[in-house]
Design an enzyme around this catalytic site. Structure first.
Site, PDB file in Angstrom:
ATOM      1  N   ALA A 176       0.792  -1.234   0.000  1.00 53.28           N
ATOM      2  CA  ALA A 176       0.000   0.000   0.000  1.00 53.28           C
ATOM      3  C   ALA A 176       0.831   1.295   0.000  1.00 53.28           C
ATOM      4  O   ALA A 176       0.654   2.146  -0.884  1.00 53.28           O
ATOM      5  CB  ALA A 176      -0.986  -0.036   1.172  1.00 53.28           C
TER       6      ALA A 176
ATOM      7  N   ARG B 128      -5.229  -0.221  -8.934  1.00 53.96           N
ATOM      8  CA  ARG B 128      -5.563  -1.200  -7.889  1.00 53.96           C
ATOM      9  C   ARG B 128      -6.542  -0.538  -6.908  1.00 53.96           C
ATOM     10  O   ARG B 128      -6.283   0.571  -6.439  1.00 53.96           O
ATOM     11  CB  ARG B 128      -4.289  -1.672  -7.156  1.00 53.96           C
ATOM     12  CG  ARG B 128      -3.331  -2.392  -8.107  1.00 53.96           C
ATOM     13  CD  ARG B 128      -2.282  -3.180  -7.371  1.00 53.96           C
ATOM     14  NE  ARG B 128      -2.844  -4.324  -6.691  1.00 53.96           N
ATOM     15  CZ  ARG B 128      -2.178  -5.022  -5.771  1.00 53.96           C
ATOM     16  NH1 ARG B 128      -0.962  -4.671  -5.414  1.00 53.96           N
ATOM     17  NH2 ARG B 128      -2.741  -6.075  -5.198  1.00 53.96           N
TER      18      ARG B 128
ATOM     19  N   ASP C 234      -3.944  -2.580   4.074  1.00 57.65           N
ATOM     20  CA  ASP C 234      -4.179  -1.843   2.829  1.00 57.65           C
ATOM     21  C   ASP C 234      -5.200  -0.732   3.015  1.00 57.65           C
ATOM     22  O   ASP C 234      -5.189   0.266   2.314  1.00 57.65           O
ATOM     23  CB  ASP C 234      -4.642  -2.792   1.728  1.00 57.65           C
ATOM     24  CG  ASP C 234      -3.439  -3.495   1.148  1.00 57.65           C
ATOM     25  OD1 ASP C 234      -2.976  -4.454   1.791  1.00 57.65           O
ATOM     26  OD2 ASP C 234      -2.931  -3.044   0.106  1.00 57.65           O
TER      27      ASP C 234
ATOM     28  N   LYS D 167      -3.820  -8.447   2.991  1.00 58.82           N
ATOM     29  CA  LYS D 167      -3.652  -9.572   2.068  1.00 58.82           C
ATOM     30  C   LYS D 167      -4.527 -10.760   2.432  1.00 58.82           C
ATOM     31  O   LYS D 167      -4.670 -11.101   3.617  1.00 58.82           O
ATOM     32  CB  LYS D 167      -2.165  -9.956   2.064  1.00 58.82           C
ATOM     33  CG  LYS D 167      -1.747 -11.088   1.176  1.00 58.82           C
ATOM     34  CD  LYS D 167      -2.236 -10.958  -0.246  1.00 58.82           C
ATOM     35  CE  LYS D 167      -1.841  -9.673  -0.930  1.00 58.82           C
ATOM     36  NZ  LYS D 167      -2.659  -9.401  -2.149  1.00 58.82           N
TER      37      LYS D 167
HETATM   38  O1  MRU Z   1      -1.150  -7.328  -3.235  1.00 60.30           O
HETATM   39  P1  MRU Z   1      -0.071  -6.630  -2.467  1.00 60.30           P
HETATM   40  O2  MRU Z   1       1.230  -7.349  -2.485  1.00 60.30           O
HETATM   41  O3  MRU Z   1       0.053  -5.171  -2.858  1.00 60.30           O
HETATM   42  O4  MRU Z   1      -0.596  -6.641  -0.967  1.00 60.30           O
HETATM   43  C1  MRU Z   1       0.213  -6.092   0.037  1.00 60.30           C
HETATM   44  C2  MRU Z   1      -0.342  -6.247   1.399  1.00 60.30           C
HETATM   45  O5  MRU Z   1      -1.393  -6.791   1.605  1.00 60.30           O
HETATM   46  C3  MRU Z   1       0.420  -5.587   2.509  1.00 60.30           C
HETATM   47  O6  MRU Z   1       0.289  -6.306   3.696  1.00 60.30           O
HETATM   48  C4  MRU Z   1      -0.119  -4.164   2.718  1.00 60.30           C
HETATM   49  O7  MRU Z   1      -0.143  -3.465   1.511  1.00 60.30           O
HETATM   50  C5  MRU Z   1       0.672  -3.413   3.712  1.00 60.30           C
HETATM   51  S1  MRU Z   1       2.263  -2.990   3.099  1.00 60.30           S
HETATM   52  C6  MRU Z   1       3.070  -2.062   4.254  1.00 60.30           C
END
Ligand code: MRU
Length: 345
Positions: A47, A88, A237, A248
């Site tokens: 994120a 996204r 996120d 995630k």
């Molecule tokens: O699909 P992604 O790899 O972008 O998902 C990332 C995550 O779910 C992370 O845990 C979240 O973005 C926090 S990152 C500091």
């Protein structure tokens, strides 16, 4: 510390996370569209990293040379924001960063030079990059104060340096705690189907010489029962106003397991991940990714031809399962979020 991205000589270089852990290759982005592609194809992900990258995407849009009026210039930058915002849907930091950049464009007098506007946008993007690292270090230090010596931490996905401008959120806590000699072991969930845990988190742990052990997602319950896990720490996120947290896919199940085993479950995230416009987790858009990401590993099919698969990229952990949220301003219970945290303007 490895750089997630950097700016040099008019180009924004993004570390290609699709090639990790085996190759360290930076992708040069010279146009806003290159950054949008990099976000959409997961060359850069996580994120806060997506947010900062999008800010550079807008800065690049402002620098693209076109023979146009100042008004057309501003409109083109605003339309780049729309393209970047369509990459996204779940990580709110993307929209937070774009809003911050759009404010500069909207407040810029059209009679002033286009170059000055482009410079201002680049400065703001660079500022966001530096700011994000500083924020993560604060999160790391607040989080480390929650951990005791000999902590055994379980983490999911990658909420590390690679998911941010540097240092990381959940892994920022691990980094700070490791520096204080508090980390005995980090269990790294591989994080099916995109393998951010095995490809990225394990790689970061190895770089930093932090003791870690890779497990498949389905081993988490067994390890909580038998391996002395003392804390689960994940990133986020988007955090709704009531503390429900999108992260995630697989995080929700982990929160239930942690509750069952009486293990504290922490979410580490900057204030920019809190979405005051989403009252609860039901108001968070969950990205639905192609089912083929479940059906293939390294282009090799792992299911009978014609199998239907789903890949919701995220799930929502109810606030009640979260012991505390670790922010750059301090540690807060999700139920106290609204009163204790003022969202930055
Ligand atoms: O699909 P992604 O790899 O972008 O998902 C990332 C995550 O779910 C992370 O845990 C979240 O973005 C926090 S990152 C500091």
């Amino acid at each position: 510390m490895i750089k997630t991205f950097y700016w040099r000589d008019g180009a924004f270089y993004i570390l290609n996370q699709l090639l990790l852990p085996h190759h360290v290759v930076y992708v040069p982005c010279r146009r806003s569209r290159d950054v949008a592609n990099a976000i959409q194809t997961m060359v850069v992900r996580g994120a806060p990293a997506i947010g900062v990258a999008a800010a550079f995407g807008m800065a690049l849009a402002a620098r693209e040379k076109k023979n146009e009026s100042p008004l057309a210039h501003s409109r083109r930058i605003m339309s780049a924001a729309v393209t970047l915002g369509a990459t996204r849907p779940t990580a709110v930091n993307l929209f937070w960063a774009l809003e911050r950049m759009k404010k500069i464009v909207a407040g810029y007098p059209t009679q002033r030079s286009q170059k000055t506007l482009a410079d201002l946008l680049l400065q703001e993007a660079q500022h966001m990059l530096v700011e994000d690292i500083a924020v993560n270090k604060k999160i790391g230090d607040f989080g480390a104060s929650l951990l005791k010596k000999n902590s055994v931490v379980l983490t999911h996905c990658n909420a590390g340096a690679l998911a941010t401008a540097g240092y990381g959120t959940a892994l920022g806590v691990v980094r700070s705690a490791h520096r204080q000699g508090k980390i005995k072991l980090v269990f790294v969930d591989e994080t099916r189907p995109y393998l951010q845990g095995s490809r990225l988190t394990a790689w970061e742990m190895k770089q930093e010489k932090i003791p870690y052990c890779l497990i498949t997602d389905s081993m988490a319950g067994h390890c909580m029962k038998t391996a002395g896990i003392t804390a689960v720490i994940v990133g986020a996120d988007r955090i709704a106003a009531n503390g429900d947290t999108a992260n995630k896919i697989g995080t929700y199940a982990l929160s239930i397991l942690a509750r069952h085993h009486h293990i504290p479950f922490y979410v580490a995230a900057p204030l920019s991940t809190i979405d005051g416009a989403a009252p609860t987790g039901d108001d968070i858009v969950i990205e639905e990714r192609p089912g083929k990401e479940v059906l293939f590993i390294n282009n090799k099919s792992i299911a009978p031809t014609g199998t239907v698969a789903r890949h919701p990229g995220f799930d929502v952990t109810p606030a009640g399962h979260i012991t505390a949220i670790i922010t750059e301003k301090g540690v807060v219970k999700p139920s106290a979020l609204k009163i204790r945290i003022a969202r930055p303007a």
